[in-house]
Scaffold this motif. Sequence first.
Motif, PDB file in Angstrom:
ATOM      1  N   LEU A 155       0.829  -1.207   0.000  1.00  0.00           N
ATOM      2  CA  LEU A 155       0.000   0.000   0.000  1.00  0.00           C
ATOM      3  C   LEU A 155       0.864   1.258   0.000  1.00  0.00           C
ATOM      4  O   LEU A 155       0.563   2.226  -0.705  1.00  0.00           O
TER       5      LEU A 155
ATOM      6  N   SER B 227       3.846   1.611  -1.177  1.00  0.00           N
ATOM      7  CA  SER B 227       4.552   1.801  -2.441  1.00  0.00           C
ATOM      8  C   SER B 227       3.584   1.897  -3.619  1.00  0.00           C
ATOM      9  O   SER B 227       4.002   1.948  -4.758  1.00  0.00           O
ATOM     10  N   ASN B 228       2.277   1.895  -3.309  1.00  0.00           N
ATOM     11  CA  ASN B 228       1.217   2.045  -4.311  1.00  0.00           C
ATOM     12  C   ASN B 228       1.217   0.923  -5.341  1.00  0.00           C
ATOM     13  O   ASN B 228       0.859   1.126  -6.492  1.00  0.00           O
ATOM     14  N   HIS B 229       1.634  -0.278  -4.952  1.00  0.00           N
ATOM     15  CA  HIS B 229       1.576  -1.425  -5.849  1.00  0.00           C
ATOM     16  C   HIS B 229       0.274  -2.198  -5.682  1.00  0.00           C
ATOM     17  O   HIS B 229      -0.009  -3.118  -6.421  1.00  0.00           O
TER      18      HIS B 229
ATOM     19  N   ALA C 212      -3.453   0.211  -7.239  1.00  0.00           N
ATOM     20  CA  ALA C 212      -3.130   1.373  -8.041  1.00  0.00           C
ATOM     21  C   ALA C 212      -3.890   1.331  -9.352  1.00  0.00           C
ATOM     22  O   ALA C 212      -4.174   0.265  -9.893  1.00  0.00           O
TER      23      ALA C 212
END
Length: 109
Positions: free
Chosen positions: A92, A94-96, A99
Amino acid sequence: MNGFEADPVLLHAAGHRLGDRAADSAARPELRYAAKPEQSGDALLARALAELQEASTRAAKLVLGEARELGARLEQAADLYAKQDENVHEALASNHFGAAPAADPAGLG
């Protein structure tokens, strides 16, 4: 399973406590009989008491061994839950995770 939650800290503590209690129980003198079968004064009674003591000792060792193993498995499960939580938080952060898909640079998407 809907609504299932596991607090890794509490789960780990429960496993550790169970293992400790099993170890404490194994060291307690109450688990051993103080009477010596040969002091019963009767050969048949002495044999029966010896068999009872041996069976009780085996049963206690099995139960305590199972309790130690269960405690260790609870601790392992807690560690796995904690690692999974960490992985989700990292994803979450690292926005993986979740997204929006990247736009197609060629405009074909």
